[in-house]
Design an enzyme around this catalytic site. Structure first.
Site, PDB file in Angstrom:
ATOM      1  CG  HIS A 128     -15.194 -27.595  -4.958  1.00 53.55           C
ATOM      2  ND1 HIS A 128     -15.322 -26.576  -4.314  1.00 53.55           N
ATOM      3  CD2 HIS A 128     -16.597 -27.564  -5.735  1.00 53.55           C
ATOM      4  CE1 HIS A 128     -16.422 -25.607  -4.612  1.00 53.55           C
ATOM      5  NE2 HIS A 128     -17.234 -26.625  -5.493  1.00 53.55           N
ATOM      6  CD1 TRP A 139     -19.097 -29.200 -11.153  1.00 51.69           C
ATOM      7  CD2 TRP A 139     -16.729 -28.857 -10.526  1.00 51.69           C
ATOM      8  NE1 TRP A 139     -18.912 -28.044 -10.464  1.00 51.69           N
ATOM      9  CE2 TRP A 139     -17.476 -28.045  -9.997  1.00 51.69           C
ATOM     10  CE3 TRP A 139     -15.483 -29.119 -10.392  1.00 51.69           C
ATOM     11  CZ2 TRP A 139     -16.765 -26.981  -9.204  1.00 51.69           C
ATOM     12  CZ3 TRP A 139     -14.808 -28.269  -9.780  1.00 51.69           C
ATOM     13  CH2 TRP A 139     -15.492 -27.215  -9.054  1.00 51.69           C
ATOM     14  CD  GLU A 191     -23.620 -26.110  -4.992  1.00 54.12           C
ATOM     15  OE1 GLU A 191     -23.413 -26.480  -6.074  1.00 54.12           O
ATOM     16  OE2 GLU A 191     -23.141 -24.916  -4.540  1.00 54.12           O
ATOM     17  CD1 TRP A 196     -22.897 -29.652  -8.600  1.00 56.30           C
ATOM     18  CD2 TRP A 196     -25.038 -29.610  -9.375  1.00 56.30           C
ATOM     19  NE1 TRP A 196     -23.707 -28.809  -7.925  1.00 56.30           N
ATOM     20  CE2 TRP A 196     -25.089 -28.721  -8.083  1.00 56.30           C
ATOM     21  CE3 TRP A 196     -26.430 -29.858  -9.953  1.00 56.30           C
ATOM     22  CZ2 TRP A 196     -26.125 -28.322  -7.792  1.00 56.30           C
ATOM     23  CZ3 TRP A 196     -27.480 -29.184  -9.529  1.00 56.30           C
ATOM     24  CH2 TRP A 196     -27.320 -28.623  -8.376  1.00 56.30           C
ATOM     25  CD  GLU A 310     -20.934 -22.369  -2.895  1.00 54.39           C
ATOM     26  OE1 GLU A 310     -20.903 -21.983  -4.040  1.00 54.39           O
ATOM     27  OE2 GLU A 310     -20.150 -23.346  -2.467  1.00 54.39           O
ATOM     28  CD1 TRP A 341     -17.852 -18.591  -6.791  1.00 54.81           C
ATOM     29  CD2 TRP A 341     -18.041 -19.250  -4.822  1.00 54.81           C
ATOM     30  NE1 TRP A 341     -17.086 -19.891  -6.548  1.00 54.81           N
ATOM     31  CE2 TRP A 341     -17.223 -20.231  -5.367  1.00 54.81           C
ATOM     32  CE3 TRP A 341     -18.302 -19.788  -3.401  1.00 54.81           C
ATOM     33  CZ2 TRP A 341     -16.526 -21.362  -4.994  1.00 54.81           C
ATOM     34  CZ3 TRP A 341     -17.807 -20.842  -2.758  1.00 54.81           C
ATOM     35  CH2 TRP A 341     -17.014 -21.617  -3.460  1.00 54.81           C
ATOM     36  NE  ARG A 342     -13.614 -18.850  -8.478  1.00 53.76           N
ATOM     37  CZ  ARG A 342     -12.475 -18.573  -9.191  1.00 53.76           C
ATOM     38  NH1 ARG A 342     -11.431 -18.095  -9.023  1.00 53.76           N
ATOM     39  NH2 ARG A 342     -12.412 -19.107 -10.443  1.00 53.76           N
ATOM     40  CG  HIS A 350     -16.554 -16.007 -12.403  1.00 51.44           C
ATOM     41  ND1 HIS A 350     -17.602 -16.923 -12.101  1.00 51.44           N
ATOM     42  CD2 HIS A 350     -15.906 -16.750 -11.207  1.00 51.44           C
ATOM     43  CE1 HIS A 350     -17.875 -17.751 -11.473  1.00 51.44           C
ATOM     44  NE2 HIS A 350     -16.694 -17.718 -10.646  1.00 51.44           N
TER      45      HIS A 350
END
Length: 377
Positions: A128, A139, A191, A196, A310, A341-342, A350
């Site tokens: 990222h 983002w 992605e 995004w 993912e 994911w994490r 989360h």
């Protein structure tokens, strides 16, 4: 919920395993890793992967970067084994930061990745990257000129090459006890059909995106990184034509991935929470099968592997999600790995994998015992 999903889905035949041609060159670390992944997929098995599994979990994190034994794992606490694959993210390495965007120290990341491979596991890296034009995060989509800015001829090309250099330096530091580069999967610019991220569909042309991906691989190859398996992983909820509209080419891609998450719709649309969960699961399963079918067909024709790069259901509100939703979605598709994911240590809700005492723990043990899944043990 299984009754509801089965009623709708059993009318369609399960996906047949479509074997890929498989990698033929095994003289490099990347080739050997590809052969290993291909062998698993050919047997109808896949590696289970979890993001950041080795460095933090639902209610803990590694504090001692240099001395922690790196034996803790939310997944292992539930089923007795760490994942077969662990994912990490390089966001921040391009800036020379000491830690990534999720506060994982890069020295710790290096040690955790090398340790996992030494134990027989596999590692995969996403990136990222910050926005090189605006200075914002990945983002930041305030400008549609970022990709053009970093490509050859753009005003930011020199700076971006420095960013690639720092990223390559880190990847070159991932070496085993004998000083050899460890094999790894690299999944940059993911992605990319959605919009995004600054490299997304509405932020650059297909030609610009392809040039960005190729620039990245060409640079890494030029630095001697023959240990990298390259993944291309658009988001889901697109057509097959959209998926391949920005495909960098067979010579640049080894694995076709897809990033697909499960989400819940507005509860006002449903009579009960059970119906809401069922609808979300039905859509997830059907969408996953749709994506993996066209990916597998292309992979078989072009000698590539496929993966669920993912996925997950935040908070895992359905306790049998692993065996009744995820496994049903993957069906018999020849995926080589599936990454959830994490589990954020600082955000209790989360999480995308089980932890000790979580409601889905028992079902995850059945997922672990399934003959298709590959864990570290």
């Amino acid at each position: 919920m299984k009754t509801i999903t089965n009623t709708i889905l059993t009318a369609g035949a399960a996906l047949a395993i479509i074997g890929c041609c498989g990698p033929k060159e095994t003289g490099t670390p990347a080739g050997e890793l590809l052969a290993r992944l291909d062998a698993a997929a050919a047997e109808g098995k896949f590696y289970y992967a979890h993001q950041d599994d080795a460095v933090y979990g639902h209610s803990w994190r590694v504090e001692d970067v240099e001395n922690d034994p790196l034996e803790r794992s939310d997944v292992a606490a539930v089923c007795g084994s760490a994942p077969g694959m662990v994912g990490f993210d390089l966001g921040g390495i391009e800036m020379g930061d000491a830690a990534n965007l999720d506060s994982v120290d890069f020295a710790l990341m290096r040690r955790a990745a090398v340790s996992h491979v030494a134990k027989g596991g596999i590692v995969t890296f996403s990136w990222h990257s910050r926005n090189p034009l605006t200075g914002g995060d990945a983002w930041d989509i305030s400008s549609a000129e970022v990709v053009e800015y970093v490509l050859d001829g753009g005003a930011g090309h020199g700076m971006f090459m420095e960013w690639l250099g720092r990223t390559a330096d880190f990847l070159l530091s991932l070496r085993d006890a004998d000083g050899k580069l460890i094999p790894l999967i690299f999944r940059p610019w993911h992605e990319n059909i959605g919009s995004w991220f600054w490299w997304g569909g509405k932020l650059c042309t297909p030609e610009q995106y392809i040039a960005l991906y190729r620039l990245t691989r060409d640079y890494m190859s030029g630095r001697g990184l023959d240990n990298i398996v390259w993944a291309y992983s658009p988001n889901s909820d697109i057509s097959a034509e959209e998926y391949f509209s920005r495909y960098p080419g067979d010579e640049y891609v080894d694995i076709l991935g897809v990033d697909q998450y499960q989400f819940l719709e507005d509860p006002a649309k449903f009579a009960s929470e059970q119906e809401r969960l069922a609808a979300a699961s039905i859509y997830f399963i059907e969408r996953m099968r749709f994506d993996l079918k066209y990916m597998a067909e292309f992979a078989a024709e072009h000698g590539k592997l496929i993966a669920v790069s993912e996925t997950g259901f935040e908070g895992i509100p359905y306790p049998k999600w692993w065996t009744e939703v995820l496994l049903d979605g993957v069906a018999d598709a020849p995926v080589c790995y599936v990454l959830t994911w994490r589990n954020a240590w600082d955000k209790p809700g989360h999480f995308y994998a089980p932890f000790e005492g979580s409601a889905d723990a028992e079902d995850f043990i059945e997922f672990y015992r399934n003959e298709r899944t590959i864990f570290l043990k």
